[in-house]
Enzyme design. Structure first.
Site, PDB file in Angstrom:
ATOM      1  N   ASP A 207      -0.252 -11.992  -4.116  1.00  0.00           N
ATOM      2  CA  ASP A 207      -0.925 -12.711  -5.190  1.00  0.00           C
ATOM      3  C   ASP A 207      -0.580 -12.105  -6.547  1.00  0.00           C
ATOM      4  OD1 ASP A 207      -3.076 -14.666  -5.954  1.00  0.00           O
ATOM      5  OD2 ASP A 207      -4.017 -12.836  -6.688  1.00  0.00           O
ATOM      6  N   GLU A 278       9.831  -0.177   8.130  1.00  0.00           N
ATOM      7  CA  GLU A 278       9.415   0.722   9.200  1.00  0.00           C
ATOM      8  C   GLU A 278       9.080  -0.045  10.480  1.00  0.00           C
ATOM      9  OE1 GLU A 278       6.025   2.766   7.694  1.00  0.00           O
ATOM     10  OE2 GLU A 278       7.065   3.594   5.954  1.00  0.00           O
TER      11      GLU A 278
END
Length: 564
Positions: A207, A278
């Site tokens: 956002d 990751e």
């Protein structure tokens, strides 16, 4: 190696409070979403994006987050979220969730700690606190205005009862802006990302992705007068230039507003990119960045930053062939130059639904909304729907990723006759009713024509009132109608998948006239007639269309043709 899923995905936006209500309180929830996921998969979507469901006092429909690592009881529990993820996985649907990093709720423990700690403390440095101007500090630190209307600054009362510092809130007073120069804030959000990635999410819609960093010194800024109303917010903000210029002027770069699009945001997203790396499975960041021109927006999707950013330039382009050709060509060129796909979107929870917007006879600034004062400018809804179907058929033929907002597959128009006492958007209140805000595109959607609340809620409750015409648009009515908007979406999304149009290469075709968009994606020729008279359909087999077609293509109609 298989292409990353997000490069060509059809992503369905779920606005949780308006999608499906399982417990009858009139507000949609996570169990309701889980119960209806099959309908999204049946549509042909590859992923869902969930608007905010995290703990919040709901002053701005969940974009005021009080706890980033929990579910608001209004929507359910973390257990309900896990069940939803499990069901989505069974259906082979990816899940993207909203993350709101520009500001928190004023109820957040961080902000409450900052208030208690006082000026000069480490906690105050988590937010944008500043001393006021004037002999007694009673003048705001600068002249910035909130996107919702009024000053972007509010003065606090210190613990000893005296007037104190001011804090910045580019949105509502209950949404204090975070200080992204703070190491604490940056580390905390990396942990928040991992919390949800560990629970199985496939990515984040970020956002106000262009608003986290403010210019040094927080200088005064007045948006150019010609820009007009700054777009609304709550997950939808004004452009980096203080507002969005017309599509024809997209390459004329205006000075950056000191609170949008600052270079420092890119370091943040490079850190986030590393966090997502990751994890297995091509996790993705999609930025809500109201930035012009497209060459500047493309900076958000360089290889070590975000995977996608919303193409609001495309969304806001008027229904004119030349303007659309230019923005499609520019989008593919600019995003392609950094190795990223373009995204395409026509509606979301912050803009007037495109079944109404594309046919308006008056400008509708983003976030301003429509209401009773605008009725004379709102087209007859069947005319608006025809144009919307043509626009959707054009969009789904384009290479890249396409976003669909819940209910647009039903052809829902904007609800423009909401009573004033039912409105809940902060824009309505902060502007004293001058702007209607975004409630009209957030009305709960219809599932069954004859059920309470049209199948949205078992009790008939609805947090925003649903219009009687919703019965005509209900999903169960459209299921058996081969001419319905739902049938068109299903057909085109399936052809898009079979023909791999999302991974295709675009070629514009000449010879069809200035009011026609003609292009080829792979073996599919796409003709969109935006003019005022019929044109001839090219030779070949029709494999999709926004309306029934014969030898001629009527105005406001798009057709897909192949010769194989």
């Amino acid at each position: 190696m298989a292409a990353q899923w997000w490069r060509s995905a059809v992503i369905y936006q779920v606005y949780p409070r308006s999608f499906a209500d399982s417990d009858g309180d009139g507000v949609g929830d996570l169990p309701g979403i889980t119960s209806r996921l099959g309908s999204i998969r049946d549509l042909g979507a590859d992923a869902i994006w969930l608007s905010p469901f995290m703990t919040s006092p709901q002053h701005d429909a969940g974009y005021d987050v009080a706890d980033y690592c929990d579910v608001d009881p209004l929507f359910g529990t973390l257990g309900d979220f896990d069940a939803m993820i499990a069901r989505a996985t069974d259906l082979d649907l990816r899940v993207i969730i909203d993350l709101v990093p520009n500001h928190t709720s004023s109820d957040h423990v961080w902000f409450q700690a900052a208030l208690a700690a006082g000026p000069g403390s480490a906690e105050r440095d988590w937010y944008m606190f500043r001393d006021g101007k004037g002999s007694d500090g009673n003048v705001p630190p600068n002249n910035w205005q909130s996107v919702f209307g009024g000053s972007a600054w509010t003065r606090v009362t210190e613990s000893d009862g005296t007037p104190g510092q001011w804090y910045l809130h580019l949105f509502d007073i209950s949404q204090p802006d975070l200080n992204w120069h703070s190491k604490f804030v940056r580390a905390a959000f990396r942990d928040i990302l991992r919390f949800w990635l560990d629970r199985g999410v496939d990515g984040f819609r970020v956002d106000v992705a262009h608003g986290l960093v403010k210019a040094d010194g927080l200088p005064d800024y007045t948006p150019p007068a010609a820009v007009g109303t700054t777009p609304g917010a709550g997950g939808s903000m004004g452009g980096a230039t203080g507002g969005r210029p017309g599509a024809e002027d997209a390459e004329d770069e205006e000075p950056l507003a000191p609170y949008w699009g600052q270079d420092g945001v890119h370091e943040i997203y490079r850190e986030w990119h590393e966090v997502l790396a990751e994890y297995d499975g091509d996790r993705a960041l999609c930025g809500e960045a109201w930035v012009e021109p497209l060459s500047r927006l493309a900076l958000w999707v360089r290889p070590d930053e975000m995977q996608q950013t919303f193409n609001f330039t495309y969304l806001e382009t008027p229904w004119r062939a030349q303007a659309l050709r230019e923005v499609v060509r520019s989008s593919i060129d600019e995003f392609g130059a950094v190795g990223a796909p373009s995204t395409w979107v026509l509606s979301n929870h912050d803009v007037v639904r495109h079944a109404t917007r594309l046919s308006l006879t008056v400008d509708s600034p983003q976030g301003a909304g429509l209401g009773p004062r605008d009725l004379k400018h709102v087209p007859e809804r069947h005319f608006g729907l025809r144009r919307a179907r043509a626009a959707t058929a054009l969009m789904l033929a384009l290479p890249g990723s396409a976003y669909i907002y819940q209910g647009e597959e039903l052809g829902l128009p904007e609800v423009v006759d909401l009573p004033d006492d039912a409105r809940q958007d902060p824009t309505w209140f902060r502007t004293g009713g001058e702007r209607y805000g975004r409630d009209g595109c957030r009305v709960p959607i219809p599932w069954e024509a004859d059920a309470p609340a049209y199948g949205f809620s078992p009790t008939g409750a609805s947090w925003l009132p649903q219009p009687a015409l919703w019965a005509e648009y209900a999903r169960d009515v459209q299921e058996s109608d081969p001419a319905s908007p739902l049938a068109m979406y299903r057909e085109l999304i399936e052809v898009r998948r079979q023909r791999q149009l999302g991974l295709g290469t675009l070629e514009f075709l000449d010879g069809y006239g200035e009011d026609v968009i003609a292009l080829r994606n792979g073996q599919v020729t796409v003709i969109a007639n935006l003019g005022g008279w019929d044109i001839q359909v090219p030779d070949g087999r029709v494999i999709g269309a926004s309306e029934p077609v014969g030898r001629n293509l009527a105005p406001d109609t798009t057709v897909w043709v192949v010769t194989d």
